[in-house]
Enzyme design. Structure first.
Site, PDB file in Angstrom:
ATOM      1  N   ALA A  56       0.862  -1.187   0.000  1.00 55.69           N
ATOM      2  CA  ALA A  56       0.000   0.000   0.000  1.00 55.69           C
ATOM      3  C   ALA A  56       0.894   1.231   0.000  1.00 55.69           C
ATOM      4  O   ALA A  56       1.834   1.315   0.800  1.00 55.69           O
ATOM      5  CB  ALA A  56      -0.893   0.000   1.230  1.00 55.69           C
ATOM      6  N   LYS A 116      14.585   6.872  20.414  1.00 51.69           N
ATOM      7  CA  LYS A 116      15.373   5.637  20.374  1.00 51.69           C
ATOM      8  C   LYS A 116      15.934   5.302  21.761  1.00 51.69           C
ATOM      9  O   LYS A 116      15.930   4.137  22.183  1.00 51.69           O
ATOM     10  CB  LYS A 116      16.499   5.780  19.348  1.00 51.69           C
ATOM     11  CG  LYS A 116      15.967   5.949  17.915  1.00 51.69           C
ATOM     12  CD  LYS A 116      17.054   6.448  16.965  1.00 51.69           C
ATOM     13  CE  LYS A 116      16.537   6.650  15.551  1.00 51.69           C
ATOM     14  NZ  LYS A 116      17.471   7.388  14.692  1.00 51.69           N
TER      15      LYS A 116
HETATM   16  N1  HSE Z   1      16.700  10.811  10.948  1.00 48.35           N
HETATM   17  C1  HSE Z   1      17.342   9.622  11.438  1.00 48.35           C
HETATM   18  C2  HSE Z   1      18.847   9.911  11.539  1.00 48.35           C
HETATM   19  C3  HSE Z   1      17.091   8.474  10.509  1.00 48.35           C
HETATM   20  O1  HSE Z   1      19.322  10.973  11.105  1.00 48.35           O
HETATM   21  O2  HSE Z   1      19.542   9.077  12.085  1.00 48.35           O
HETATM   22  C4  HSE Z   1      16.853   7.147  11.140  1.00 48.35           C
HETATM   23  O3  HSE Z   1      16.077   7.139  12.280  1.00 48.35           O
END
Ligand code: HSE
Length: 436
Positions: free
Chosen positions: A43, A205
């Site tokens: 999709a 993260k």
């Molecule tokens: N925007 C993120 C980075 C990409 O610059 O690491 C992956 O999460």
């Protein structure tokens, strides 16, 4: 054995990489998984482009809900991103008894507790290796490889955009704004790079890493988040003179009284391996009580590196689909009823060393006043640097590195120093981690 039928939501950079790698390595992947893994439907809001990328080898639709409601789909791969429709789609897929693989760190950092609880109830897996540090298998390492350890801390360069910017600022002595433009030109930073440069992406993260490292619920709202937008090239230079590099670190540390969860520019000794991770690369250093320090390095973004993590999750799902859900590896590494209610500590309670830069009048007694203020807060000085003033300048910079102390002690010392008439303007404070 029956193939695993995958419905792919979003065939942008990572989705395209996933399609390509699954096709290229199909035989090898099937040997590992014990059954073929086939993308049967894609999709995307741009079906024409999806058709072109897939060469007409699978069904294409612009209706993502049709995919999550398709009874022939076993696993949904969510690569749309964001908290909006992606959340609805993931919850709907779970409700329909499908496993989910996602790279969506923002979604899991904010709504992960709800999503994992729903998955647990339905007996399905939500796998998210690609959500943290792209191609580096850090989730697998924390959740399985280090399962014997009491994990003490994890500290990572987990945003490639900001690491590229910091590397360029140091190498070329350029100001932040100029390097950001270059990062955008090269396609590292998003057109709107706020989440990258303000530290939010790294905090998403770090929040996920903290949960699986320590067995605590996901609490992004309690993370301390400071990006690199206010970082000045002069501090990168002074740090270098003192033997340090500045990196945007995501840090999760387990203490007896709680968890430190913070993202901020950090001085790291230049001799540490992680201090030498340059450009858009990622690295995560994890300290376990049994194993000691372990370092994971690799590409944290990009089509095929991130696809590598997505497909590893698909292989895991294919292998464990027939396993009784209670005997699968738990989403957050610890059994769901064994998560601890350890509080996330406010930043004032964090224990770090500090880098302080003070603009001062160049006259007798100023340094003595400053060191007295630090001593009054029981802060011990580790190193010091004073720039030689220009002829007739009358002012100079003093840079002080402190030993580790509670952040609230440093805050009090900064407030007192700023009140001295010989100290001009605000004191610049950065945090320092020796990562020993
Ligand atoms: N925007 C993120 C980075 C990409 O610059 O690491 C992956 O999460």
């Amino acid at each position: 054995m029956n193939p695993v039928n995958v419905g792919l939501l979003g065939i942008g950079t990572v989705g395209g990489g996933t399609y390509t790698v699954l096709a290229r390595n199909a035989a090898e992947i099937a040997r590992r998984a014990g059954r073929p893994i086939n993308i049967t439907v894609v999709a995307d809001k741009n079906p024409a482009r999806a058709r072109e990328l897939t060469g007409g080898n699978c069904q294409i639709t612009d209706d993502a809900f049709a995919v999550v409601n398709d009874p022939t789909v076993d696993v949904v791969v969510e690569l749309i991103g964001g908290y909006g429709v992606a959340k609805e789609l993931v919850l709907q897929a779970i409700e329909n008894g499908k496993h989910v693989v996602t790279a969506n760190k923002a979604l899991l950092a904010v709504h992960g507790n709800e999503i994992f609880a729903a998955a647990q109830k339905k007996g399905v897996t939500v796998a998210f290796e690609a959500a943290v540090a792209g191609g580096i298998p850090i989730i697998k390492a924390l959740r399985e490889g280090l399962a014997a350890n009491r994990i003490e801390w994890a500290a990572g360069i987990i945003n490639g955009t900001t690491n590229f910017i910091l590397s360029e600022m140091r190498d070329k002595g350029l100001p932040f704004a100029e390097v950001l433009k270059e990062a955008q030109r090269l396609g590292y930073a998003e057109a709107d790079p706020t989440f990258d440069i303000e530290g939010v992406d790294a905090a998403h993260k770090a929040t996920l890493m903290a949960s699986i490292a320590f067995g605590i619920p996901i609490q992004f709202d309690k993370a301390y988040v400071e990006g690199i937008t206010k970082l000045e090239a002069i501090d990168i230079k002074y740090a270098e003179q003192l033997g340090y590099r500045i990196k945007l670190l995501g840090i999760a540390r387990q203490r007896e009284d709680g968890v430190e969860l913070r993202v901020h520019p950090t001085l790291v000794p230049a001799k540490r391996l992680i201090a030498n991770v340059e450009g858009a690369m990622n690295a995560v250093l994890v300290k376990g009580d049994a194993v000691g320090a372990t370092l994971y390095y690799g590409k944290g973004a990009g089509a095929e590196p991130t696809a590598s993590a997505v497909i590893a999750d698909l292989v895991d799902v294919a292998r464990s689909a027939a396993v009784d859900p209670d005997n699968r590896v738990p989403h957050l590494a610890f059994q769901p009823d064994q998560l601890r209610d350890l509080p996330i500590l406010p930043i004032a309670e964090a224990e770090t060393a500090a880098y302080l830069r003070l603009r001062v009048e160049d006259k007798p007694g100023v340094l003595a006043d400053i060191t007295r203020i630090l001593a009054d807060q029981s802060i011990s000085i580790d190193a010091m640097l004073q720039r030689e003033p220009e002829e007739g300048e009358g002012e100079t910079d003093i840079i002080i590195l402190t030993h580790r102390c509670k952040e609230k002690q440093t805050n009090a010392a900064i407030a007192k120093a700023e009140a001295l008439s010989a100290v001009k303007g605000k004191v610049t404070r950065l945090r320092l981690e020796t990562l020993q």
